[in-house]
Motif scaffolding. Structure first.
Motif, PDB file in Angstrom:
ATOM      1  N   THR A  41       0.819  -1.216   0.000  1.00  0.00           N
ATOM      2  CA  THR A  41       0.000   0.000   0.000  1.00  0.00           C
ATOM      3  C   THR A  41       0.852   1.265   0.000  1.00  0.00           C
ATOM      4  OG1 THR A  41      -1.872  -1.116   1.049  1.00  0.00           O
ATOM      5  CG2 THR A  41      -1.781   1.281   1.234  1.00  0.00           C
ATOM      6  N   PRO A  42       1.857   1.401   0.866  1.00  0.00           N
ATOM      7  CA  PRO A  42       2.695   2.602   0.795  1.00  0.00           C
ATOM      8  C   PRO A  42       3.406   2.760  -0.547  1.00  0.00           C
ATOM      9  CG  PRO A  42       2.987   1.511   2.902  1.00  0.00           C
ATOM     10  CD  PRO A  42       2.183   0.578   2.053  1.00  0.00           C
ATOM     11  N   ARG A  43       3.858   1.654  -1.132  1.00  0.00           N
ATOM     12  CA  ARG A  43       4.540   1.757  -2.434  1.00  0.00           C
ATOM     13  C   ARG A  43       3.583   2.251  -3.510  1.00  0.00           C
ATOM     14  NH1 ARG A  43       7.040  -3.350  -0.985  1.00  0.00           N
ATOM     15  NH2 ARG A  43       5.632  -4.447  -2.420  1.00  0.00           N
ATOM     16  N   LEU A  44       2.360   1.722  -3.512  1.00  0.00           N
ATOM     17  CA  LEU A  44       1.379   2.175  -4.503  1.00  0.00           C
ATOM     18  C   LEU A  44       1.007   3.630  -4.278  1.00  0.00           C
ATOM     19  CD1 LEU A  44      -1.074  -0.850  -4.872  1.00  0.00           C
ATOM     20  CD2 LEU A  44       0.637  -0.052  -6.504  1.00  0.00           C
ATOM     21  N   ARG A  80      11.873   6.695  -0.733  1.00  0.00           N
ATOM     22  CA  ARG A  80      12.539   5.611  -1.465  1.00  0.00           C
ATOM     23  C   ARG A  80      12.261   5.704  -2.959  1.00  0.00           C
ATOM     24  NH1 ARG A  80      10.861   2.622   3.163  1.00  0.00           N
ATOM     25  NH2 ARG A  80       8.992   1.887   2.050  1.00  0.00           N
ATOM     26  N   ALA A  81      11.078   6.222  -3.305  1.00  0.00           N
ATOM     27  CA  ALA A  81      10.711   6.344  -4.722  1.00  0.00           C
ATOM     28  C   ALA A  81      11.223   7.635  -5.352  1.00  0.00           C
ATOM     29  CB  ALA A  81       9.195   6.262  -4.865  1.00  0.00           C
ATOM     30  N   ARG A 126       5.367   8.213   3.911  1.00  0.00           N
ATOM     31  CA  ARG A 126       6.425   9.209   3.709  1.00  0.00           C
ATOM     32  C   ARG A 126       7.754   8.522   3.373  1.00  0.00           C
ATOM     33  NH1 ARG A 126       4.896  14.378   5.258  1.00  0.00           N
ATOM     34  NH2 ARG A 126       7.095  14.990   5.204  1.00  0.00           N
ATOM     35  N   ALA A 127       8.047   7.438   4.078  1.00  0.00           N
ATOM     36  CA  ALA A 127       9.281   6.698   3.789  1.00  0.00           C
ATOM     37  C   ALA A 127       9.244   6.086   2.392  1.00  0.00           C
ATOM     38  CB  ALA A 127       9.486   5.613   4.847  1.00  0.00           C
ATOM     39  N   ALA A 128       8.080   5.573   1.999  1.00  0.00           N
ATOM     40  CA  ALA A 128       7.955   5.005   0.652  1.00  0.00           C
ATOM     41  C   ALA A 128       8.153   6.079  -0.409  1.00  0.00           C
ATOM     42  CB  ALA A 128       6.593   4.331   0.491  1.00  0.00           C
ATOM     43  N   CYS A 129       7.647   7.282  -0.152  1.00  0.00           N
ATOM     44  CA  CYS A 129       7.861   8.386  -1.089  1.00  0.00           C
ATOM     45  C   CYS A 129       9.357   8.692  -1.227  1.00  0.00           C
ATOM     46  CB  CYS A 129       7.119   9.635  -0.624  1.00  0.00           C
ATOM     47  SG  CYS A 129       5.326   9.578  -0.832  1.00  0.00           S
TER      48      CYS A 129
END
Length: 310
Positions: free
Chosen positions: A183-186, A217-218, A212-215
């Motif tokens: 979900t965070p990655r999507l 990393r992306a 926020r962490a996934a953002c």
């Protein structure tokens, strides 16, 4: 903080009832009117009073309101093919003059799928389909020429951009939930807003931090995402009024105070402030008694002006 009205029509509501709520919410200055996207009442399999379709409802409201934003929390990826859904939402966006938002989820309520002949599948399959739908819907909206997609579940060949949304580059996309990984990655890849439904302030903060962490990393600025929460609403000037409103939705007031957004206007301001401190800039007020328009009036008059400063 912005306040949005969030309704659950599968529990019992006609279009006319939803229209009254949406128009009152607009008159009161709420930022948006959202509805769930379900086809079966929960807690009672009788089916009464019968389902309504979320996007048909919003199409009607698009023509009978003028300023309030409109959307779903959340449409299920299991309900509709992604191409037709992209076209339908874009058309409603045009009908509203650019006021539509699409909340999209993977689908979770198996009983409504079996009731109406919709495939459900495993959690992994639903999430894989959901991922492909996000890619297709956003891709179709943002395409300036034909759009093709070759996925495991969906294949599109040179789809023309026949219906353009009024908003540019597209309507906002909402993703929500409590998943820790996918979900965070999507959300980091596709969402304009991340929503946490019916969680306490500490859990909400933890889930916000995961996105926020996934953002990061992306390679996306976490502040480019809007963060929001949803809570059941029960507001009253007196304890007697609070107990009456809690009873009207089948809940006990002490439980609602512990697990929802319940209390006097001042109590609600304090609770909303706690969510704001953890990063929420919008709150979706789950409004279950759609006949009680005075409830919306009270919050608009005594809560909204104070939280607008948060």
């Amino acid at each position: 903080m912005q306040l949005r009205v969030f309704t659950e029509p599968q529990q019992g509501a006609s279009y006319d009832e939803l229209l009254r709520v949406a128009q009152r919410a607009e008159e009161c200055g709420y930022d948006a009117f959202f509805r769930s996207d379900h086809y079966l009442k929960m807690g009672d399999v009788s089916g009464e009073p019968g389902p309504t379709d979320a996007w048909i409802t919003l199409a009607g409201l698009a023509r009978e309101t003028s300023t309030i934003r409109l959307g779903t929390l959340m449409s299920a990826a299991t309900f509709r093919l992604p191409g037709p859904l992209a076209i339908a939402v874009a058309q409603v966006d045009q009908m509203s003059g650019g006021r539509v938002e699409l909340g999209l989820g993977s689908g979770w309520y198996e009983r409504e799928h079996t009731a109406y002949g919709m495939g459900f599948g495993s959690l992994r399959e639903r999430f894989d389909r959901y991922t492909e739908q996000l890619a297709i819907i956003t891709g179709l909206w943002e395409a300036t020429e034909t759009f093709s997609y070759d996925g495991e579940y969906y294949q599109l060949t040179e789809a023309p951009p026949l219906v353009r949304p009024a908003q540019s580059p597209r309507p906002p996309v909402l993703i929500g939930g409590s998943g820790a990984k996918r979900t965070p990655r999507l959300a980091a890849r596709y969402a304009d807003e991340f929503n946490v439904p019916f969680a306490g302030v500490d859990d909400t903060a933890r889930l916000f931090a995961g996105v926020r962490a996934a953002c990061e990393r992306a390679g996306r600025d976490p502040d480019s995402m809007r963060y929001s929460a949803a809570q059941v609403l029960c507001c009253g000037r007196t304890e007697a009024q609070l107990r009456e409103r809690a009873a009207a939705i089948g809940r006990e007031l002490p439980e609602l105070r512990a697990n929802g957004l319940a209390g006097t206007p001042d109590e609600l301001v304090d609770k909303l402030g706690a969510f704001a401190e953890r990063g929420a800039s919008r709150m979706y007020l789950q409004t279950l008694d759609l006949s009680d328009l005075d409830h919306l009036d009270l919050v608009a008059a005594e809560v909204m002006p104070q939280v607008a400063k948060l």
